[in-house]
Design a protein around this motif. Structure first.
Motif, PDB file in Angstrom:
ATOM      1  N   ARG A   1      27.541  38.220  -2.922  1.00 37.38           N
ATOM      2  CA  ARG A   1      27.439  39.226  -3.289  1.00 37.38           C
ATOM      3  C   ARG A   1      27.957  40.355  -2.275  1.00 37.38           C
ATOM      4  O   ARG A   1      28.471  41.239  -2.463  1.00 37.38           O
ATOM      5  CB  ARG A   1      25.844  39.727  -3.121  1.00 37.38           C
ATOM      6  CG  ARG A   1      24.756  38.806  -4.040  1.00 37.38           C
ATOM      7  CD  ARG A   1      24.707  39.487  -5.312  1.00 37.38           C
ATOM      8  NE  ARG A   1      24.098  40.951  -5.201  1.00 37.38           N
ATOM      9  CZ  ARG A   1      22.647  41.137  -5.200  1.00 37.38           C
ATOM     10  NH1 ARG A   1      21.884  40.303  -5.557  1.00 37.38           N
ATOM     11  NH2 ARG A   1      22.421  42.312  -5.164  1.00 37.38           N
TER      12      ARG A   1
ATOM     13  N   VAL B   1      26.817  34.323  -8.927  1.00 42.24           N
ATOM     14  CA  VAL B   1      26.658  35.369  -8.069  1.00 42.24           C
ATOM     15  C   VAL B   1      27.433  36.530  -8.125  1.00 42.24           C
ATOM     16  O   VAL B   1      27.345  37.765  -7.926  1.00 42.24           O
ATOM     17  CB  VAL B   1      26.237  35.073  -6.534  1.00 42.24           C
ATOM     18  CG1 VAL B   1      25.924  35.937  -5.768  1.00 42.24           C
ATOM     19  CG2 VAL B   1      25.458  33.762  -6.721  1.00 42.24           C
TER      20      VAL B   1
ATOM     21  N   GLY C   1      27.354  38.761 -11.109  1.00 42.52           N
ATOM     22  CA  GLY C   1      26.089  39.412 -10.923  1.00 42.52           C
ATOM     23  C   GLY C   1      26.428  40.736 -10.081  1.00 42.52           C
ATOM     24  O   GLY C   1      25.969  41.957 -10.549  1.00 42.52           O
TER      25      GLY C   1
ATOM     26  N   THR D   1      20.372  38.892  -8.856  1.00 46.12           N
ATOM     27  CA  THR D   1      20.832  37.317  -8.917  1.00 46.12           C
ATOM     28  C   THR D   1      19.975  36.446  -8.353  1.00 46.12           C
ATOM     29  O   THR D   1      19.002  36.726  -7.502  1.00 46.12           O
ATOM     30  CB  THR D   1      22.009  37.475  -8.173  1.00 46.12           C
ATOM     31  OG1 THR D   1      21.976  37.643  -6.947  1.00 46.12           O
ATOM     32  CG2 THR D   1      23.148  38.255  -8.652  1.00 46.12           C
TER      33      THR D   1
ATOM     34  N   SER E   1      21.831  37.659 -13.319  1.00 46.78           N
ATOM     35  CA  SER E   1      22.931  36.412 -13.457  1.00 46.78           C
ATOM     36  C   SER E   1      22.269  35.161 -12.608  1.00 46.78           C
ATOM     37  O   SER E   1      21.975  35.500 -11.498  1.00 46.78           O
ATOM     38  CB  SER E   1      24.135  36.937 -12.729  1.00 46.78           C
ATOM     39  OG  SER E   1      24.981  35.842 -12.809  1.00 46.78           O
TER      40      SER E   1
END
Ligand SMILES: Cc1cc2nc3c(=O)[nH]c(=O)nc-3n(C[C@H](O)[C@H](O)[C@H](O)COP(=O)(O)OP(=O)(O)OC[C@H]3O[C@@H](n4cnc5c(N)ncnc54)[C@H](O)[C@@H]3O)c2cc1C
Ligand SMILES: Nc1ncnc2c1ncn2[C@@H]1O[C@H](COP(=O)(O)O)[C@@H](O)[C@H]1O
Lengths: 321, 255
Positions: free
Chosen positions: A105, B132, B135, B142, B177
């Motif tokens: 992320r 990830v 997402g 996620t 996701s």
């Protein structure tokens, strides 16, 4: 700057994080960059205490009420803020399940590369070159990353925490994280363990472990007979459990048990890292595999190259004689 | 609900994996491509959710790669029960997970999926990142390593596998996701009817213009070195078994 981020594992610094600190100390020395250690989120002040003798330039604390317990939303946002502010050249963590969960992320948020699950670092060029396993450990690859900041995670045991340099940090500081309740979209519940049942393989002296090479449940008696002829416990790789051929407590590996018997006889197992971490501590490893390049042979004392369907019944018969 | 399942075509475990003349990829001509293991569990999970909801939920298999390597895996997904397919035609060998994820998110954005399921890790690249990354790029919540899922109060609850036998439930709002761990369910085989029906299902082919800027790249594939002194035992079955017996009896003294 080299930034190592520590992970909390039920109150303690995660073992993988200590290995990442060692990797960080090495990178810092080779590249002539300062080392900073970041204690982020859950249990951060205790982590800072536990890390107080790790040799580093800075020891940084980044806490916030909204990351007192882990969430991918909160951690990724907080770490992205730290990175944007401090602009480290490399950010290092262990390749844990938590890192799999949130570090990509950060990579997407900041548009920076994340080289995951690294096994070695080479320095014989301008920038370090990272090696990773690919094709289920049958091959490895050298990876080059080009970006002002690069995220790195290290495979367990790629660096040994025995190599940790002790000496404490010169500076301690606090980083102020900015988060709002609406940033945290997912809700996590407490971590739990499934009630342990079945056999404790950690004390077994002899283990015969079976993998997908057995091909079908109908062939399982072949290895069961061998195990009983040897007086060994039977264990397996994950796919054998996933397919329901053996119960979960027989699984060896990162999501199963870690064993260190006198002899680990692996039968039709390829040797993926997630399996190997559970058995590489065995005193002797003997592996049967028909593929002479199977990765399991890299850690085996005895590499038996051949068809298990022929070898196993014959061996059982000879032992029974 | 619209569910995408990313299913990748990867070399089967029996395939011989050899470095090609470029040195940075494998010789694909001798490889048999099959579905990535955790992806087949992800597809099964999506199909089971569709069956449980029993409404107009749609399951879409999504695959990126070249036609030759991917077509069988895509057909198989449709034969198992996915409603339609999306094929992202990419002749390039991309190895940077972030640029791969950008290609997916650019091409999937318009579909506005409520759920994207992926496998936790591909067997070839092994980055463990794609689901990830997508997402985050698409602003979804996620979760990774899903080992059970439940629909609850307009959210999806995921039981995540943690290290060494620990677990954790997380509740995610849609869109989400989620990467799936193997063993979560029992993947089905395509039925004969499914195989026949697959031919009539819609597959959208998308062409990518370029492979983007790769921030990390493979520069050299190599065969890992052996860590130990290993005795290699080869030959006919009788001589192999004789040597094994000798080791078990005389060297290790375990039988
Ligand atoms: C986060 C995560 C956690 C995981 N946790 C675990 C874990 O705890 N434990 C675990 O085991 N895995 C785990 N895995 C999966 C792991 O990556 C591998 O996929 C798995 O270990 C492969 O199992 P295998 O060796 O039995 O099967 P394969 O990799 O399919 O290998 C089968 C082997 O059998 C050989 N073979 C086939 N036929 C014959 C024959 N007739 N004679 C001799 N040899 C033959 C083949 O050459 C091949 O090497 C995890 C993966 C991830 C991503
Ligand atoms: N080319 C692709 N086609 C379809 N799915 C993919 C592709 N690449 C990655 N994925 C999905 O992303 C997951 C994780 O891949 P990776 O990040 O490469 O380990 C895989 O298990 C697939 O579900």
């Amino acid at each position: 700057m080299i930034l190592v981020v520590l992970e909390n594992q039920r109150g303690n610094i995660h073992a993988f994080s200590k290995e990442a600190v060692v990797a960080g100390q090495q990178l810092s020395e080779k590249l002539g960059l300062d080392l900073s250690i970041l204690c982020l989120g859950e249990n951060a002040s205790s982590l800072r205490e536990q890390a107080s003798d790790y040799s580093a330039k800075n020891l940084i604390l980044a806490q916030h009420d909204l990351i007192n317990s882990y969430s991918a939303d909160g951690y990724s946002k907080a770490l992205a803020q730290v990175i944007s502010e401090l602009s480290p050249k490399y950010v290092l963590m262990g390749h844990s399940y938590m890192v799999r969960d949130f570090l990509p992320r950060v990579s997407a948020k900041l548009d920076i590369p994340f080289v995951s699950d690294i096994i070695t670092v080479d320095y014989n060029s301008d920038s370090p070159i990272f090696s990773r396993q690919v094709f289920n450990a049958k091959l490895a690859t050298k990876v080059e990353a080009t970006s002002d900041t690069v995220l790195l995670s290290f495979q367990s045991a790629a660096f040994s925490s025995d190599g940790m340099q002790i000496g404490g940090s010169e500076n301690q500081s606090d980083f102020s994280v900015n988060l709002e309740a609406s940033d945290i979209k997912s809700q996590s519940e407490a971590e739990f363990q499934e009630s342990a049942s079945g056999v404790d393989l950690t004390t077994a002296e002899l283990i015969v472990s079976v993998g997908r090479g057995i091909e079908s449940q109908d062939n399982l008696p072949l290895v069961e007979s061998l195990a009983s002829a040897m007086g060994a416990e039977i264990a397996s790789s994950r796919p054998v459990v996933d397919m329901g051929w053996l119960p979960p407590y027989r699984q060896i590996g990162s999501s199963g048990q870690a064993v260190s018997p006198k002899l680990y006889l692996s039968v039709g197992i390829s040797g993926a890292i997630q399996h190997v971490v559970g058995m590489k501590g065995s005193k002797t490893i003997m592996a049967i595999n028909k593929d002479e390049d199977a990765p399991i042979f890299e850690i085996a004392d005895y590499a038996v190259i051949g068809d298990l369907m022929e070898i196993v019944p014959k061996l059982t018969e000879e032992i029974q004689k | 609900m619209k569910i995408a399942v990313l299913t990748k075509a990867i070399p089967s475990y029996e395939s011989s994996i050899r470095v090609d003349s470029s040195g940075s990829w494998i010789d694909e001509s001798v490889v048999n491509f099959v579905v990535n293991e955790s992806d087949s569990y992800a597809l099964e999970e999506a199909l089971q959710i569709k069956e449980k909801l029993n409404d107009d939920t749609e399951v879409v298999v999504v695959i990126m790669g070249n036609e030759n390597n991917t077509s069988k895996v895509l057909k198989d997904g449709l034969a198992k029960g996915a409603d339609r397919g999306i094929f992202i035609n990419n002749e390039n060998i991309d190895t940077d997970p972030l640029s791969i994820a950008k290609l997916f998110s650019e091409n999937l954005k318009e579909e506005s999926f409520d759920l994207i399921f992926s496998g936790l890790q591909s067997d070839d690249l092994g980055s463990g990142q794609t689901g990830v990354l997508i997402g985050e790029l698409l602003g979804m919540s996620t979760a990774t390593l899903g080992i059970e899922t439940k629909m609850e109060d307009g959210n999806i609850k995921v039981k995540r596998e943690l290290e060494s036998g620990w677990f954790q439930w997380v509740t995610l709002p849609f869109p989400a996701s989620i990467s799936i761990q193997s063993g979560i369910n029992e993947p089905r085989y395509p039925s004969l009817k499914g195989i026949m029906g697959a031919k009539r299902k819609d597959v959208k082919s998308l062409n990518i213009s370029s492979s983007g800027d790769n921030k990390q790249k493979f520069i050299e594939l190599f065969i890992p070195k052996t860590e130990k002194v290993t005795e290699r035992i080869t030959g006919d079955v009788d001589s192999i078994v004789a040597r094994m017996l000798d080791i078990l009896k005389n060297t290790l003294k375990v039988i």
